[in-house]
Design a protein around this motif. Structure first.
Motif, PDB file in Angstrom:
ATOM      1  N   GLY A  71       0.853  -1.177   0.000  1.00 56.65           N
ATOM      2  CA  GLY A  71       0.000   0.000   0.000  1.00 56.65           C
ATOM      3  C   GLY A  71       0.886   1.223   0.000  1.00 56.65           C
ATOM      4  N   VAL A  72       0.309   2.352   0.402  1.00 59.88           N
ATOM      5  CA  VAL A  72       1.042   3.616   0.293  1.00 59.88           C
ATOM      6  C   VAL A  72       1.651   4.051   1.629  1.00 59.88           C
ATOM      7  N   GLY A  73       0.786   4.347   2.614  1.00 61.77           N
ATOM      8  CA  GLY A  73       1.223   4.962   3.874  1.00 61.77           C
ATOM      9  C   GLY A  73       2.244   4.104   4.608  1.00 61.77           C
ATOM     10  N   ASN A  96      -2.683   1.920  -5.159  1.00 64.38           N
ATOM     11  CA  ASN A  96      -4.081   2.137  -4.775  1.00 64.38           C
ATOM     12  C   ASN A  96      -4.529   3.600  -4.849  1.00 64.38           C
ATOM     13  N   ILE A  97      -3.736   4.419  -5.538  1.00 64.17           N
ATOM     14  CA  ILE A  97      -4.064   5.850  -5.534  1.00 64.17           C
ATOM     15  C   ILE A  97      -5.371   6.133  -6.284  1.00 64.17           C
ATOM     16  N   VAL A  98      -5.614   5.390  -7.363  1.00 69.45           N
ATOM     17  CA  VAL A  98      -6.867   5.610  -8.109  1.00 69.45           C
ATOM     18  C   VAL A  98      -8.048   5.200  -7.231  1.00 69.45           C
ATOM     19  N   ARG A 149      -0.046  12.559  -5.017  1.00 73.64           N
ATOM     20  CA  ARG A 149      -0.613  11.620  -5.992  1.00 73.64           C
ATOM     21  C   ARG A 149      -2.133  11.564  -5.916  1.00 73.64           C
ATOM     22  N   ILE A 150      -2.659  11.353  -4.699  1.00 71.25           N
ATOM     23  CA  ILE A 150      -4.115  11.188  -4.581  1.00 71.25           C
ATOM     24  C   ILE A 150      -4.820  12.541  -4.706  1.00 71.25           C
ATOM     25  N   GLY A 151      -4.265  13.560  -4.071  1.00 69.55           N
ATOM     26  CA  GLY A 151      -4.849  14.901  -4.184  1.00 69.55           C
ATOM     27  C   GLY A 151      -4.971  15.316  -5.640  1.00 69.55           C
ATOM     28  N   PRO A 170       2.744  23.273   0.362  1.00 66.25           N
ATOM     29  CA  PRO A 170       3.921  24.123   0.096  1.00 66.25           C
ATOM     30  C   PRO A 170       5.031  23.399  -0.649  1.00 66.25           C
ATOM     31  N   PHE A 171       4.892  22.086  -0.842  1.00 65.77           N
ATOM     32  CA  PHE A 171       5.997  21.338  -1.449  1.00 65.77           C
ATOM     33  C   PHE A 171       5.799  21.029  -2.930  1.00 65.77           C
ATOM     34  N   VAL A 172       4.677  21.420  -3.513  1.00 64.93           N
ATOM     35  CA  VAL A 172       4.505  21.117  -4.941  1.00 64.93           C
ATOM     36  C   VAL A 172       4.810  22.360  -5.777  1.00 64.93           C
ATOM     37  N   ALA A 173       5.211  22.102  -7.018  1.00 62.56           N
ATOM     38  CA  ALA A 173       5.553  23.216  -7.907  1.00 62.56           C
ATOM     39  C   ALA A 173       4.271  23.943  -8.310  1.00 62.56           C
ATOM     40  N   LEU A 202      -2.961  14.368   2.999  1.00 60.43           N
ATOM     41  CA  LEU A 202      -1.617  14.575   3.540  1.00 60.43           C
ATOM     42  C   LEU A 202      -1.077  13.257   4.082  1.00 60.43           C
ATOM     43  N   PRO A 203       0.253  13.153   4.173  1.00 55.77           N
ATOM     44  CA  PRO A 203       0.791  11.989   4.888  1.00 55.77           C
ATOM     45  C   PRO A 203       0.687  12.248   6.390  1.00 55.77           C
ATOM     46  N   LYS A 204       0.761  11.168   7.176  1.00 53.64           N
ATOM     47  CA  LYS A 204       0.790  11.357   8.635  1.00 53.64           C
ATOM     48  C   LYS A 204       2.237  11.583   9.046  1.00 53.64           C
ATOM     49  N   THR A 205       2.539  12.791   9.486  1.00 52.84           N
ATOM     50  CA  THR A 205       3.896  13.140   9.906  1.00 52.84           C
ATOM     51  C   THR A 205       3.763  13.944  11.200  1.00 52.84           C
ATOM     52  N   ASP A 207       4.267  16.902  11.574  1.00 55.74           N
ATOM     53  CA  ASP A 207       3.674  18.198  11.219  1.00 55.74           C
ATOM     54  C   ASP A 207       2.167  18.120  11.002  1.00 55.74           C
ATOM     55  N   THR A 208       1.699  16.972  10.548  1.00 57.92           N
ATOM     56  CA  THR A 208       0.277  16.903  10.180  1.00 57.92           C
ATOM     57  C   THR A 208      -0.583  16.253  11.264  1.00 57.92           C
ATOM     58  N   LEU A 209       0.066  15.644  12.250  1.00 62.40           N
ATOM     59  CA  LEU A 209      -0.662  14.976  13.338  1.00 62.40           C
ATOM     60  C   LEU A 209      -1.561  15.982  14.059  1.00 62.40           C
ATOM     61  N   ILE A 254     -15.641  10.380   6.558  1.00 57.13           N
ATOM     62  CA  ILE A 254     -14.379   9.939   7.160  1.00 57.13           C
ATOM     63  C   ILE A 254     -14.145   8.458   6.853  1.00 57.13           C
ATOM     64  N   ASP A 255     -12.970   8.161   6.291  1.00 57.82           N
ATOM     65  CA  ASP A 255     -12.623   6.772   5.977  1.00 57.82           C
ATOM     66  C   ASP A 255     -11.589   6.211   6.946  1.00 57.82           C
ATOM     67  N   VAL A 256     -10.887   7.092   7.644  1.00 55.72           N
ATOM     68  CA  VAL A 256      -9.735   6.645   8.440  1.00 55.72           C
ATOM     69  C   VAL A 256      -9.824   7.198   9.860  1.00 55.72           C
ATOM     70  N   LEU A 279     -11.718   2.075   3.689  1.00 56.32           N
ATOM     71  CA  LEU A 279     -11.983   1.350   2.443  1.00 56.32           C
ATOM     72  C   LEU A 279     -11.309   1.984   1.234  1.00 56.32           C
ATOM     73  N   GLY A 280     -10.516   3.054   1.464  1.00 55.92           N
ATOM     74  CA  GLY A 280      -9.936   3.788   0.334  1.00 55.92           C
ATOM     75  C   GLY A 280      -9.262   2.883  -0.685  1.00 55.92           C
ATOM     76  N   ALA A 281      -8.527   1.897  -0.203  1.00 53.85           N
ATOM     77  CA  ALA A 281      -7.762   1.044  -1.128  1.00 53.85           C
ATOM     78  C   ALA A 281      -8.444  -0.293  -1.368  1.00 53.85           C
TER      79      ALA A 281
HETATM   80  P1  NAD Z   1       1.780  11.832  -1.580  1.00 55.50           P
HETATM   81  O1  NAD Z   1       3.029  11.742  -0.798  1.00 55.50           O
HETATM   82  O2  NAD Z   1       1.793  11.590  -3.031  1.00 55.50           O
HETATM   83  O3  NAD Z   1       1.102  13.264  -1.321  1.00 55.50           O
HETATM   84  C1  NAD Z   1       1.115  13.914  -0.105  1.00 55.50           C
HETATM   85  C2  NAD Z   1       1.245  15.404  -0.373  1.00 55.50           C
HETATM   86  O4  NAD Z   1       1.185  16.066   0.892  1.00 55.50           O
HETATM   87  C3  NAD Z   1       2.573  15.789  -1.020  1.00 55.50           C
HETATM   88  O5  NAD Z   1       2.361  16.520  -2.211  1.00 55.50           O
HETATM   89  C4  NAD Z   1       3.277  16.624   0.036  1.00 55.50           C
HETATM   90  O6  NAD Z   1       3.994  17.701  -0.541  1.00 55.50           O
HETATM   91  C5  NAD Z   1       2.132  17.135   0.861  1.00 55.50           C
HETATM   92  N1  NAD Z   1       2.519  17.435   2.234  1.00 55.50           N
HETATM   93  C6  NAD Z   1       3.316  16.726   3.051  1.00 55.50           C
HETATM   94  N2  NAD Z   1       3.420  17.320   4.249  1.00 55.50           N
HETATM   95  C7  NAD Z   1       2.665  18.444   4.186  1.00 55.50           C
HETATM   96  C8  NAD Z   1       2.357  19.467   5.109  1.00 55.50           C
HETATM   97  N3  NAD Z   1       2.842  19.451   6.348  1.00 55.50           N
HETATM   98  N4  NAD Z   1       1.544  20.463   4.694  1.00 55.50           N
HETATM   99  C9  NAD Z   1       1.037  20.482   3.440  1.00 55.50           C
HETATM  100  N5  NAD Z   1       1.289  19.540   2.514  1.00 55.50           N
HETATM  101  C10 NAD Z   1       2.096  18.521   2.884  1.00 55.50           C
HETATM  102  O7  NAD Z   1       0.771  10.840  -0.841  1.00 55.50           O
HETATM  103  P2  NAD Z   1      -0.513  10.138  -1.485  1.00 55.50           P
HETATM  104  O8  NAD Z   1      -0.115   8.858  -2.134  1.00 55.50           O
HETATM  105  O9  NAD Z   1      -1.287  11.125  -2.250  1.00 55.50           O
HETATM  106  O10 NAD Z   1      -1.305   9.738  -0.141  1.00 55.50           O
HETATM  107  C11 NAD Z   1      -1.943  10.720   0.622  1.00 55.50           C
HETATM  108  C12 NAD Z   1      -2.465  10.113   1.923  1.00 55.50           C
HETATM  109  O11 NAD Z   1      -3.444   9.122   1.621  1.00 55.50           O
HETATM  110  C13 NAD Z   1      -1.421   9.415   2.775  1.00 55.50           C
HETATM  111  O12 NAD Z   1      -1.666   9.711   4.128  1.00 55.50           O
HETATM  112  C14 NAD Z   1      -1.698   7.938   2.542  1.00 55.50           C
HETATM  113  O13 NAD Z   1      -1.266   7.155   3.616  1.00 55.50           O
HETATM  114  C15 NAD Z   1      -3.193   7.961   2.429  1.00 55.50           C
HETATM  115  N6  NAD Z   1      -3.823   6.819   1.760  1.00 55.50           N
HETATM  116  C16 NAD Z   1      -4.987   6.375   2.290  1.00 55.50           C
HETATM  117  C17 NAD Z   1      -5.666   5.339   1.669  1.00 55.50           C
HETATM  118  C18 NAD Z   1      -6.921   4.802   2.237  1.00 55.50           C
HETATM  119  O14 NAD Z   1      -7.202   3.634   2.082  1.00 55.50           O
HETATM  120  N7  NAD Z   1      -7.726   5.597   2.892  1.00 55.50           N
HETATM  121  C19 NAD Z   1      -5.137   4.767   0.493  1.00 55.50           C
HETATM  122  C20 NAD Z   1      -3.946   5.264  -0.014  1.00 55.50           C
HETATM  123  C21 NAD Z   1      -3.303   6.309   0.632  1.00 55.50           C
END
Ligand code: NAD
Ligand code: MLT
Length: 514
Positions: A71-73, A96-98, A149-151, A170-173, A202-205, A207-209, A254-256, A279-281
């Motif tokens: 998976g991704v996360g 699983n991004i689609v 990717r998913i956004g 802030p991290f994308v072009a 967003l990823p869980k980091t 900063d985002t928690l 809410i899925d998560v 159920l996202g993936a």
């Molecule tokens: P990705 O890494 O492609 O995209 C994450 C984006 O968040 C990046 O563009 C990054 O620049 C940005 N970002 C990171 N930290 C940031 C911050 N502090 N402030 C603003 N932007 C920030 O990840 P993805 O593949 O698009 O996945 C996104 C999320 O979806 C992840 O948390 C992943 O685990 C989750 N996910 C959930 C499911 C599900 O089943 N629900 C399935 C796949 C992924």
């Protein structure tokens, strides 16, 4: 090798891995069992249910080579601890991004039109048409937090609905956002204030928690709805429940959840909430893709090859021009260390020349350095722990790229080290058509030899009779010379003999030849 599959993955992935490895599927193991088992496996595969923490990785260190996430996360794997132990961590980032994006869109429409609530009312025998009037999404503002990717996939799909797109990342072009028709904002607050729907990707980091807390929710419009298909703990569930109760915002999908499985949540009792159990993936396509992708990556990791999705290997994605040179770079690192007699000082210089110079060659440098270390190490040297091990030995990597080289016109790699006496030793290699490896330089002398399993390298002053002497010494030990190459700087000057042998040479014979 032994592979532990610790969370359920699609059968195709298990089958692929079982072709070459002994695979145990043991799901739902508690942490103490994983600590006990980790040292008996070369690879562990997980989804999101099992956490691979520092204790499990420490218990696996020495044998465990890869932790793969179907998976991704990667928030359930301690990547830092894995890196310390030289363990590759990889995922299946595209698998699983689609599915996750489509699920987001499904939740967007479900929360906009109260679909689950209306369904439940009707199947309970209540025809409540007026209770479940919804809202159109066309013309509304979708606020996207995280345009990765998913956004991005969500943006593309919602663009087709006629939504206005705003994002905070802030991290994308800016060009990436502009191409998608997304207005990129400098602050999250701006996006929250203008969005009718906010979707979290967003990823869980650190900063985002807990990023979406009471204060952030208060920035949203009272008519707005919040979607989270990313990770539970990014949105504070108690704060969200309170905001929904008070009417700070209008709805949520809410899925998560912060703790999963989530069988109890303050959100479950609220009428303006749509929930799904992570159920996202969960589509057949995504699960097949994730399982097959991680099986392929585990296979690569166990073969000691470069894993394209490894998150703790410096260098990033490797393109098709660079990839075929990786085994050559490692061989050159091993060879130059052998020629230096093992004792090295200071700098390891890796020069990438020709077409290679147009690419990011950092992975070739790292791979050559790995070869240097592996030649003299009794611990596993991986691309993950190479920088740390090199630093510990006082070696540092210097990378050079040269577009044109008169000595070797085709693309090639040269590796130079210094022995304990400070003498520079250089070897070079190239790929001929069909990716056949050639040694093109040994001890700075041009040669042209295909590397083989057993080789001997001799350096001497050019004079008659040397080949005969060496041939006789090897013949005494029944070592057959398959091919020989001689290079020299000038008649009577420094000469190099490269022998490809059918058998290995013993140390005493080597000493006699010296
Ligand atoms: P990705 O890494 O492609 O995209 C994450 C984006 O968040 C990046 O563009 C990054 O620049 C940005 N970002 C990171 N930290 C940031 C911050 N502090 N402030 C603003 N932007 C920030 O990840 P993805 O593949 O698009 O996945 C996104 C999320 O979806 C992840 O948390 C992943 O685990 C989750 N996910 C959930 C499911 C599900 O089943 N629900 C399935 C796949 C992924
Ligand atoms: C992921 O990060 O890939 C998803 O959350 C799905 C999963 O856990 O499999």
């Amino acid at each position: 090798m032994h592979v532990l599959i610790a969370d359920p993955i699609a059968a195709e992935g298990v089958e692929l891995l079982s072709r070459h490895h002994q695979v145990d599927v043991k799901t739902g193991l508690p942490k103490q069992d994983l600590v006990g088992l980790a040292g008996s496996y070369d690879a562990i595969v997980v989804r999101s249910q099992t956490t691979i923490d520092a204790d499990i990785l420490a218990a696996g260190a020495g044998r465990l080579k890869v932790v793969a996430r179907a998976g991704v996360g990667l928030d359930n794997v301690d990547v830092e601890a894995a890196t310390r132990h030289g363990i590759v961590v990889c995922n299946a980032p595209q698998s699983n991004i689609v599915s996750a994006a489509e699920h987001t869109v499904a939740l967007l429409l479900a929360v906009a039109r109260n679909i689950p609530q209306a369904h439940t009312a009707l199947t309970d025998g209540r025809w409540e048409r007026s209770s479940w009037t919804g809202t159109e999404v066309q013309g509304k503002v979708l606020g996207i937090l995280g345009l990765g990717r998913i956004g991005t996939l969500v943006a593309q799909r919602c663009h087709a609905f006629g939504m206005h797109l705003a994002a905070y990342d802030p991290f994308v072009a800016p060009e990436h956002a502009a191409r998608l028709g997304v207005d990129l904002h400098d602050t999250i607050e701006e996006v929250l204030a203008l969005a009718d729907f906010v979707t979290v990707h967003l990823p869980k980091t650190p900063d985002t928690l807990g990023l979406i807390d009471t204060a952030m929710l208060a920035r949203m419009k009272p008519t707005a709805r919040l979607l989270n298909v990313a990770r539970g703990s990014i949105v504070d569930e108690d704060a969200l429940a309170e905001a929904l109760r008070k009417g700070t915002i209008a709805g949520a999908a809410i899925d998560v959840f912060a703790t999963e499985p989530a069988t109890d949540s303050p959100l479950f009792a609220l009428p303006n909430v749509v929930v799904t159990p992570h159920l996202g993936a969960s589509t057949a396509e995504a699960q097949d893709r994730a399982a097959v992708q991680v099986a392929e990556y585990v296979e690569l990791a166990l073969a000691g090859d470069f894993v394209p999705s490894a998150v703790n290997v410096p260098g990033g994605p490797v393109n098709d021009l660079i990839r075929p040179y990786l085994p050559l770079a490692e061989k050159l690192g091993r060879l130059v260390t052998g020629l230096a007699g093992g004792g090295l000082d200071g700098e390891v210089t890796v020069e990438c020349a020709g077409e290679l110079a147009d690419e990011d060659c950092s992975i070739l440098g790292l791979t050559a350095l790995r070869g240097v270390l592996a030649a003299t190490s009794d611990e596993p040297v991986t691309l993950v722990n190479t920088p740390g091990l090199a630093e510990g030995r006082g070696l540092h990597l210097k990378q050079i790229t040269t577009r044109h080289s008169e000595a070797h016109p085709s693309s090639h790699i040269r590796v130079t080290v210094h022995d304990r006496d400070g003498q520079a030793i250089t070897v070079g290699g190239s790929l001929h058509p069909a990716h056949r490896e050639r040694l093109i330089e040994v001890w700075s002398t041009p040669v042209d030899v295909e590397p083989t399993r057993h080789m001997a390298f001799l350096r001497y002053r050019d004079r008659p009779g040397i080949i005969g002497v060496i041939g006789s010494i090897l013949a005494e030990e029944q070592v057959n010379i398959a091919s020989a190459q001689i290079g020299r700087s000038a008649p009577g000057g420094d000469a190099v003999m490269v022998l490809c042998l059918d058998q290995p040479v013993s140390r005493p014979t080597l000493a006699a030849a010296a």
